[in-house]
Enzyme design. Structure first.
Site, mmCIF file in Angstrom:
data_model
loop_
_atom_site.group_PDB
_atom_site.id
_atom_site.type_symbol
_atom_site.label_atom_id
_atom_site.label_comp_id
_atom_site.label_asym_id
_atom_site.label_seq_id
_atom_site.Cartn_x
_atom_site.Cartn_y
_atom_site.Cartn_z
ATOM 1 N N TRP A 1 -0.465 -2.724 -9.461
ATOM 2 C CA TRP A 1 -1.251 -3.959 -9.467
ATOM 3 C C TRP A 1 -2.669 -3.711 -9.963
ATOM 4 O O TRP A 1 -3.343 -4.641 -10.417
ATOM 5 C CB TRP A 1 -1.281 -4.593 -8.082
ATOM 6 C CG TRP A 1 -2.217 -3.965 -7.073
ATOM 7 C CD1 TRP A 1 -2.332 -2.648 -6.759
ATOM 8 C CD2 TRP A 1 -3.162 -4.653 -6.251
ATOM 9 N NE1 TRP A 1 -3.286 -2.463 -5.784
ATOM 10 C CE2 TRP A 1 -3.808 -3.682 -5.455
ATOM 11 C CE3 TRP A 1 -3.529 -5.987 -6.098
ATOM 12 C CZ2 TRP A 1 -4.790 -3.996 -4.533
ATOM 13 C CZ3 TRP A 1 -4.509 -6.308 -5.168
ATOM 14 C CH2 TRP A 1 -5.128 -5.318 -4.399
ATOM 15 N N ASP A 2 -3.139 -2.450 -9.883
ATOM 16 C CA ASP A 2 -4.468 -2.092 -10.363
ATOM 17 C C ASP A 2 -4.710 -2.655 -11.757
ATOM 18 O O ASP A 2 -5.784 -3.176 -12.065
ATOM 19 C CB ASP A 2 -4.632 -0.572 -10.465
ATOM 20 C CG ASP A 2 -4.240 0.196 -9.233
ATOM 21 O OD1 ASP A 2 -3.500 -0.341 -8.407
ATOM 22 O OD2 ASP A 2 -4.669 1.356 -9.121
ATOM 23 N N GLU B 1 -2.815 -1.020 3.026
ATOM 24 C CA GLU B 1 -1.529 -0.335 3.179
ATOM 25 C C GLU B 1 -1.425 0.478 4.466
ATOM 26 O O GLU B 1 -0.434 1.183 4.673
ATOM 27 C CB GLU B 1 -1.285 0.554 1.959
ATOM 28 C CG GLU B 1 -1.103 -0.267 0.694
ATOM 29 C CD GLU B 1 -1.190 0.540 -0.583
ATOM 30 O OE1 GLU B 1 -0.758 0.040 -1.627
ATOM 31 O OE2 GLU B 1 -1.716 1.678 -0.528
ATOM 32 N N LYS C 1 -7.570 -0.261 4.953
ATOM 33 C CA LYS C 1 -7.782 0.690 3.854
ATOM 34 C C LYS C 1 -8.739 0.142 2.805
ATOM 35 O O LYS C 1 -9.591 0.862 2.283
ATOM 36 C CB LYS C 1 -6.430 1.019 3.222
ATOM 37 C CG LYS C 1 -6.479 2.029 2.083
ATOM 38 C CD LYS C 1 -5.072 2.304 1.574
ATOM 39 C CE LYS C 1 -5.061 3.309 0.430
ATOM 40 N NZ LYS C 1 -3.677 3.580 -0.052
ATOM 41 N N GLN C 2 -8.570 -1.123 2.467
ATOM 42 C CA GLN C 2 -9.361 -1.754 1.419
ATOM 43 C C GLN C 2 -9.335 -3.264 1.652
ATOM 44 O O GLN C 2 -8.518 -3.760 2.430
ATOM 45 C CB GLN C 2 -8.793 -1.426 0.046
ATOM 46 C CG GLN C 2 -7.364 -1.902 -0.166
ATOM 47 C CD GLN C 2 -6.777 -1.432 -1.487
ATOM 48 O OE1 GLN C 2 -7.456 -1.416 -2.499
ATOM 49 N NE2 GLN C 2 -5.516 -1.035 -1.466
#
Length: 698
Positions: free
Chosen positions: A293-294, A431, A527-528
């Site tokens: 997806w990046d 995640e 995580k983000q």
């Protein structure tokens, strides 16, 4: 024979004038030498060469090409192509690489046993796939092409070459795997005391037409000569920098890091046909070159403002793999198309099923549960069309990317006894938490996908009815929004252990490695950005004015365990009117590879982080958005930036901004509607300067 300089003009050409420090990347005392191979990558047209010293011998890596793989299944990896930079030097030089971003040229300077060592190499910006090198050294050059190190299931085969004249040595080499092939043709000669080498790379197919194409391209380049190739290359880079870039004289370190990000985004993308941009681009073999997806969420938006054709090629990569996505959805009993978490050659899922976390074997569930990528890809297609002004794209070539993904979500939603829609057992961008229900990011992106697809013009009554059902499904979906203005990241998140990043030593930190997977899964550490990514991608789909509340809540819980995280958070902080905090947050992203902050740069550059950096500057600090054909600007500059100059492309125009705390200056090469702050749009053709008021700021 050995090549040794004897001509001062040649020496001057190879060394070049000392590079401007605002445009120069050099070895760093805080970056290990092993990372330099990736940091000094040069590339064009989807082919890239890492900066391995010419004398590296058998360890010299081959050229990598976007979308060209070897291996099968989850073991698919980027194919190592022919080696074109290797020389047989009499003595290893003591020399360092210097990358001139303005000219797009990589220099290597130092001394060897006989005196001065100089090399210059570049990937022709005006001739995708063509590379060139000039070297002054005590060298027996050896053949102009060599095979890379042996690769399992890969075959190297030399081909016949065209005659390039009596003084030139030529070679053509094909590297082939069962799923991809690459061909290079190269020629070299010693002229005026310097070795000159030119190579042409191309992707090959089962029809084996690549050798002919590579040799014809080599012949054309060779006929122009090294100096003419270099001059045209420099002119192309000058044109690029005139259309896209940053001018930040009060913060030269940030300015250089942003320029480096732009440079490598150009080097790692391809504007022809389709472009598979892996997690490390083509600067290294990290993540085997798989596409995540990046690419869609971080790289494509950056490229849309830099090189719209390169963004279109990324959308084409996804569109050309709709067939595999349809098959997967059907195999899982769903409608439409479900895209894989990790994609490679043909669009089937190549996500590994197991891996290691801190030395402990763990299952990898992202391939089965991180489904939001299906909506992310639809979003990327819409973003490309919106930003570039390709109004008809989503009604024509890109239509299936919206409709097939919407069909998937319509079949994926479970309607509960209360009549509300739910999406169960997923993983969001955070995640750390697996197999969760009603992840806010997944649900809201699915809702956006359904609504956006339903805005298309129905082609018949049956499709009109289907679109109406999508609107109904979208309305039913729960999104986790509470009365306090916060989105609950997933059902039950608020019941987890209320840990913050500061309580475990501060960010950035890989909390799952530090605390263990089980502890992190039971805590509120993330995580983000997850909920916050919604404010980044679909701000019109979230509750108005909810960004600050969610930043205050989720910011302290974010560990920035992903390299994608800091740039995203910086962008959101700037949009929330906190530019000084935003600049502090952006710093790790700016230095991610230049300082090898993750200790993983040797495996390739974090190209998505670079895309995030440019987004943070353009859409965060400059506050640029494109909506309904209008360029809107709402800047938020940190105290360190009394002035910010930007150049970019959007809506078919070339735009230059000159921003200060007091005013916005806009220069465009053609008419374009522009809105500053809350003001009504005005059509600008040429130049506009507008004073800023407090209400124009975030």
């Amino acid at each position: 024979m050995s090549a040794r300089v004897g001509n001062s003009a040649t020496d001057a050409e190879v060394t070049t004038a000392e590079c401007d420090p605002r445009w120069t990347v050099r070895p760093s005392p805080v970056r290990p030498v092993i990372a330099d191979g990736a940091v000094f990558t040069i590339g064009s047209g989807g082919f890239a060469t890492r900066a391995t010293p010419e004398e590296s011998g058998e360890t010299t890596p081959g050229v990598l090409a976007a979308g060209v793989f070897a291996g099968a299944g989850t073991e698919q990896r980027l194919l190592e192509g022919p080696v074109w930079t290797r020389l047989d030097l009499s003595e290893d030089p003591v020399a360092e690489f210097v990358l001139d971003l303005r000219d797009g040229v990589l220099h290597r300077r130092g001394t060897d046993g006989e005196g001065t060592f100089r090399s210059l190499r570049f990937a022709c910006a005006q001739r995708p796939g063509v590379t060139a090198m000039r070297v002054i050294a005590d060298a027996r050059p050896g053949p102009p092409l060599r095979a890379p190190a042996a690769q399992e299931g890969v075959r190297a085969e030399f081909e016949q070459v065209l005659s390039m004249g009596a003084t030139a040595e030529t070679r053509c080499l094909r590297i082939e795997s069962p799923v991809g092939a690459m061909v290079a043709a190269a020629a070299q000669r010693t002229a005026e005391g310097a070795l000159e080498r030119v190579a042409a790379f191309t992707v090959d197919s089962a029809e084996r037409t690549g050798a002919g194409r590579a040799m014809r391209e080599l012949h054309r380049a060779w006929d122009h000569g090294f100096d003419e190739l270099l001059a045209a290359h420099r002119a192309t880079w000058a044109q690029r920098w005139s259309e896209v870039g940053i001018d930040l004289p009060d913060d030269p370190e940030t300015e250089l890091a942003v320029r480096y990000a732009l440079f490598q985004l150009w080097c790692n993308a391809d504007a022809h046909g389709e472009s598979a941009v892996g997690a490390r681009g083509v600067s290294g073999s990290g993540y085997r070159g798989h596409v995540f997806w990046d690419a869609d969420v971080f790289v494509l938006p950056a490229l849309a403002s830099m090189d719209p054709a390169a963004a279109a090629a990324m959308v084409a990569y996804r569109r050309n793999r709709l067939g595999a996505a349809r098959v997967r959805a059907r195999d899982e009993g769903r409608d439409g198309a479900r895209f894989p978490w990790e994609s490679a050659a043909d669009g089937t899922d190549v996500t590994p099923r197991s891996g290691f976390l801190g030395g402990t074997a763990v299952p990898i569930l992202t391939g089965t549960q991180e489904e939001h990528i299906t909506a992310d890809i639809a979003w990327a297609a819409d973003y490309y069309a919106e930003w570039t002004g390709a109004c008809d794209y989503l009604e024509t070539d890109g239509r299936d990317l919206l409709t097939e993904t919407a069909r998937y979500w319509a079949s994926r939603i479970r309607v509960g006894a209360d009549g509300r829609g739910h999406i169960d057992a997923v993983i969001g961008p955070d995640e750390y938490h697996e197999t969760v229900d009603d992840n806010a990011y997944t649900n809201v992106m699915a809702r956006w996908n359904l609504r956006r697809a339903a805005l298309l013009s129905p082609r018949n009554a049956m499709e009109a009815a289907e679109f109406a059902s999508w609107r109904d499904s979208a309305e039913r979906l729960v999104d986790g929004m509470g009365a306090d203005g916060r989105y609950e990241q997933f059902r039950g998140y608020y019941d987890l252990e209320p840990l913050t990043a500061a309580e475990i030593g501060g960010a950035p930190v890989a909390a799952d490695v530090l605390l263990g997977q089980a502890r992190v899964a039971g805590a509120q550490l993330i995580k983000q950005p997850d909920v916050l990514m919604l404010h980044q991608l679909v701000p019109d789909e979230v509750v108005p004015d909810s960004l600050a509340t969610n930043l205050d809540y989720y910011g302290p819980r974010t560990t920035h365990g992903s390299s994608l995280s800091p740039a995203t958070m910086a962008c959101l902080l700037a949009r929330a009117g906190r530019p000084d905090e935003a600049l502090e947050m952006l710093e790790p992203a700016l230095r991610m590879d230049l300082d090898d902050r993750s200790a993983m740069t040797a495996g390739g550059l974090h190209v998505a982080t670079m895309g995030g950096v440019w987004q943070a500057v353009l859409t965060g600090f400059a506050g640029v958005r494109v909506r309904a054909g209008v360029l809107s600007i709402r800047p938020a500059l940190p105290a360190r930036w009394p002035r910010l100059g930007l150049a970019f492309r959007c809506l078919g125009r070339r735009i230059r901004l000159d921003l200060t705390e007091q005013r916005v200056g806009v220069v465009t090469d053609g008419p374009i509607p522009v809105a500053v702050g809350d003001a009504e749009p005005v059509v600008v053709s040429g130049e506009m300067v507008r004073a800023l008021s407090r209400r124009d700021l975030p």
